[in-house]
Design a protein around this motif. Structure first.
Motif, PDB file in Angstrom:
ATOM      1  N   SER A  27       3.993 -25.658  10.465  1.00  0.00           N
ATOM      2  CA  SER A  27       3.927 -26.934  11.172  1.00  0.00           C
ATOM      3  C   SER A  27       2.934 -26.875  12.322  1.00  0.00           C
ATOM      4  O   SER A  27       2.129 -27.799  12.518  1.00  0.00           O
ATOM      5  CB  SER A  27       5.311 -27.303  11.707  1.00  0.00           C
ATOM      6  OG  SER A  27       6.260 -27.324  10.676  1.00  0.00           O
ATOM      7  N   ILE A  28       2.998 -25.807  13.106  1.00  0.00           N
ATOM      8  CA  ILE A  28       2.080 -25.662  14.231  1.00  0.00           C
ATOM      9  C   ILE A  28       0.634 -25.636  13.747  1.00  0.00           C
ATOM     10  O   ILE A  28      -0.260 -26.259  14.327  1.00  0.00           O
ATOM     11  CB  ILE A  28       2.422 -24.397  15.037  1.00  0.00           C
ATOM     12  CG1 ILE A  28       3.805 -24.557  15.698  1.00  0.00           C
ATOM     13  CG2 ILE A  28       1.355 -24.114  16.097  1.00  0.00           C
ATOM     14  CD1 ILE A  28       4.318 -23.301  16.349  1.00  0.00           C
ATOM     15  N   ALA A  77      17.747 -26.386  14.057  1.00  0.00           N
ATOM     16  CA  ALA A  77      18.149 -25.677  15.271  1.00  0.00           C
ATOM     17  C   ALA A  77      19.313 -26.397  15.956  1.00  0.00           C
ATOM     18  O   ALA A  77      20.246 -25.757  16.458  1.00  0.00           O
ATOM     19  CB  ALA A  77      16.962 -25.545  16.217  1.00  0.00           C
ATOM     20  N   VAL A 123      12.662 -28.703  11.498  1.00  0.00           N
ATOM     21  CA  VAL A 123      13.100 -27.441  12.093  1.00  0.00           C
ATOM     22  C   VAL A 123      13.966 -27.706  13.315  1.00  0.00           C
ATOM     23  O   VAL A 123      14.975 -27.022  13.543  1.00  0.00           O
ATOM     24  CB  VAL A 123      11.891 -26.562  12.468  1.00  0.00           C
ATOM     25  CG1 VAL A 123      12.331 -25.336  13.248  1.00  0.00           C
ATOM     26  CG2 VAL A 123      11.138 -26.140  11.209  1.00  0.00           C
ATOM     27  N   CYS A 124      13.604 -28.704  14.113  1.00  0.00           N
ATOM     28  CA  CYS A 124      14.411 -29.057  15.288  1.00  0.00           C
ATOM     29  C   CYS A 124      15.813 -29.495  14.870  1.00  0.00           C
ATOM     30  O   CYS A 124      16.802 -29.159  15.538  1.00  0.00           O
ATOM     31  CB  CYS A 124      13.723 -30.162  16.088  1.00  0.00           C
ATOM     32  SG  CYS A 124      12.235 -29.632  16.966  1.00  0.00           S
ATOM     33  N   TYR A 154      12.690 -20.851   7.700  1.00  0.00           N
ATOM     34  CA  TYR A 154      12.533 -21.807   8.789  1.00  0.00           C
ATOM     35  C   TYR A 154      11.467 -21.344   9.771  1.00  0.00           C
ATOM     36  O   TYR A 154      10.726 -22.161  10.351  1.00  0.00           O
ATOM     37  CB  TYR A 154      13.863 -22.043   9.497  1.00  0.00           C
ATOM     38  CG  TYR A 154      14.754 -23.003   8.746  1.00  0.00           C
ATOM     39  CD1 TYR A 154      14.578 -24.375   8.841  1.00  0.00           C
ATOM     40  CD2 TYR A 154      15.774 -22.542   7.919  1.00  0.00           C
ATOM     41  CE1 TYR A 154      15.383 -25.265   8.139  1.00  0.00           C
ATOM     42  CE2 TYR A 154      16.589 -23.413   7.209  1.00  0.00           C
ATOM     43  CZ  TYR A 154      16.395 -24.777   7.326  1.00  0.00           C
ATOM     44  OH  TYR A 154      17.184 -25.644   6.629  1.00  0.00           O
ATOM     45  N   LEU A 155      11.368 -20.041   9.981  1.00  0.00           N
ATOM     46  CA  LEU A 155      10.305 -19.519  10.823  1.00  0.00           C
ATOM     47  C   LEU A 155       8.949 -19.814  10.201  1.00  0.00           C
ATOM     48  O   LEU A 155       7.996 -20.211  10.899  1.00  0.00           O
ATOM     49  CB  LEU A 155      10.480 -18.006  11.018  1.00  0.00           C
ATOM     50  CG  LEU A 155       9.365 -17.296  11.799  1.00  0.00           C
ATOM     51  CD1 LEU A 155       9.275 -17.855  13.215  1.00  0.00           C
ATOM     52  CD2 LEU A 155       9.604 -15.790  11.821  1.00  0.00           C
ATOM     53  N   ILE A 169       8.086 -30.124  11.901  1.00  0.00           N
ATOM     54  CA  ILE A 169       8.621 -29.703  13.193  1.00  0.00           C
ATOM     55  C   ILE A 169       9.945 -30.406  13.479  1.00  0.00           C
ATOM     56  O   ILE A 169      10.912 -29.787  13.952  1.00  0.00           O
ATOM     57  CB  ILE A 169       7.602 -29.984  14.310  1.00  0.00           C
ATOM     58  CG1 ILE A 169       6.439 -28.989  14.211  1.00  0.00           C
ATOM     59  CG2 ILE A 169       8.262 -29.894  15.685  1.00  0.00           C
ATOM     60  CD1 ILE A 169       5.316 -29.257  15.191  1.00  0.00           C
ATOM     61  N   THR A 178       8.040 -23.353  10.748  1.00  0.00           N
ATOM     62  CA  THR A 178       7.589 -23.560  12.121  1.00  0.00           C
ATOM     63  C   THR A 178       6.127 -23.166  12.276  1.00  0.00           C
ATOM     64  O   THR A 178       5.319 -23.908  12.854  1.00  0.00           O
ATOM     65  CB  THR A 178       8.455 -22.746  13.098  1.00  0.00           C
ATOM     66  OG1 THR A 178       9.823 -23.128  12.953  1.00  0.00           O
ATOM     67  CG2 THR A 178       8.015 -23.000  14.538  1.00  0.00           C
ATOM     68  N   VAL A 179       5.776 -21.990  11.760  1.00  0.00           N
ATOM     69  CA  VAL A 179       4.379 -21.537  11.828  1.00  0.00           C
ATOM     70  C   VAL A 179       3.467 -22.502  11.074  1.00  0.00           C
ATOM     71  O   VAL A 179       2.389 -22.882  11.550  1.00  0.00           O
ATOM     72  CB  VAL A 179       4.252 -20.107  11.266  1.00  0.00           C
ATOM     73  CG1 VAL A 179       2.787 -19.681  11.215  1.00  0.00           C
ATOM     74  CG2 VAL A 179       5.054 -19.124  12.104  1.00  0.00           C
TER      75      VAL A 179
END
Length: 257
Positions: free
Chosen positions: A244-245, A116, A112-113, A237-238, A109, A241-242
């Motif tokens: 990581s969550i 961004a 990814v931050c 990257y999407l 996460i 994110t998925v």
């Protein structure tokens, strides 16, 4: 060997998702495989059943992406991956899989931050310039990747933390990832056998699910080969994110359970 319909209702989608990921459609799909199977069986058994299937998928992926790979990235990362698998083997009885999932999820996460933030900082939405190879960083992230791959089959996010900033061509990136995880999974066979995670029943179940492996893997590769970089990297990257969550949620649930 499981024979009830509930098991196969979970196992068939799990194998298809992992195969799509092995074809190149991102680590999030692969991460969902074992948790879905774990809904109907112990997680360790689910991982043991999935590993031989993943190795067969690796063989098909290696053939599909045989012309696309970056030797420099593998040269930097594979020694660390071997170290990580070894650490996972030595600490298998002491490490909490839930804690590892949580840590890997948080790391991904943050990664990814950062991506961004870099996009925002340019004000034009341009991607950051490619980063050069770095043996120290590569070894560090590969060690984590090898370790988490052994413990939870979640080696993708640490691998991507190092490799995505290299900005390889999508086909080269996918081929490199394919070779990397094919080697890591093959190495994992030895400690998995030594720890008694394979038995006749699990191997028979793996064999029953194997026909799904090539179809799903080749389907994922077909999509990636037709995808432009402008779409590929945001999608990756999407997927991170998925992933990581999912990792964070699984880790918290395991630690609180």
């Amino acid at each position: 060997m499981p024979t009830d319909l509930l098991f196969y209702a979970a196992a068939v989608p799990a194998v298809i998702l992992v195969g799509l990921s092995k074809g190149g459609l991102g680590g999030a799909f692969a991460l969902m495989g074992v948790p879905i199977m774990a809904l109907v069986m112990p997680p360790v058994q689910a991982a043991a059943i999935m590993l031989p299937i993943m190795i067969v998928m690796d063989m098909f992926s290696l053939w599909v992406w045989r012309k696309h790979w970056d030797p420099a990235t593998l040269w930097v990362m594979l020694p660390g991956a071997v170290i990580g698998v070894g650490i996972g083997w030595l600490t298998a009885s002491m490490v909490s899989a839930g804690l590892i999932r949580l840590v890997v999820g948080i790391i991904a996460i943050l990664f990814v931050c950062r991506f961004a933030y870099d996009r925002y900082r340019t004000h034009k939405g341009n991607l950051a310039p490619p980063q050069p190879q770095n043996r120290v960083k590569g070894t560090f992230w590969a060690t984590i990747s090898g370790f988490t791959s052994f413990v939870t089959h979640a080696g993708g996010p640490p691998f991507q933390v190092y490799t995505l900033p290299l900005r390889l061509d999508p086909k080269t990136y996918t081929g490199t990832s394919t070779r990397y995880f094919a080697i890591v999974n093959a190495i994992k066979l030895v400690p998995y056998f030594a720890l008694g995670q394979f038995d006749a029943s699990n191997l028979k179940t793996s064999a029953l699910l194997l026909p799904l492996a090539p179809l799903a893997t080749l389907s994922g590769a077909w999509v990636i080969k037709r995808m432009h970089p402008e779409i590929f990297y945001p999608l990756m990257y999407l997927m991170i994110t998925v992933t990581s969550i999912k990792l964070v949620a699984d880790g918290i649930n395991a630690l609180m359970g």
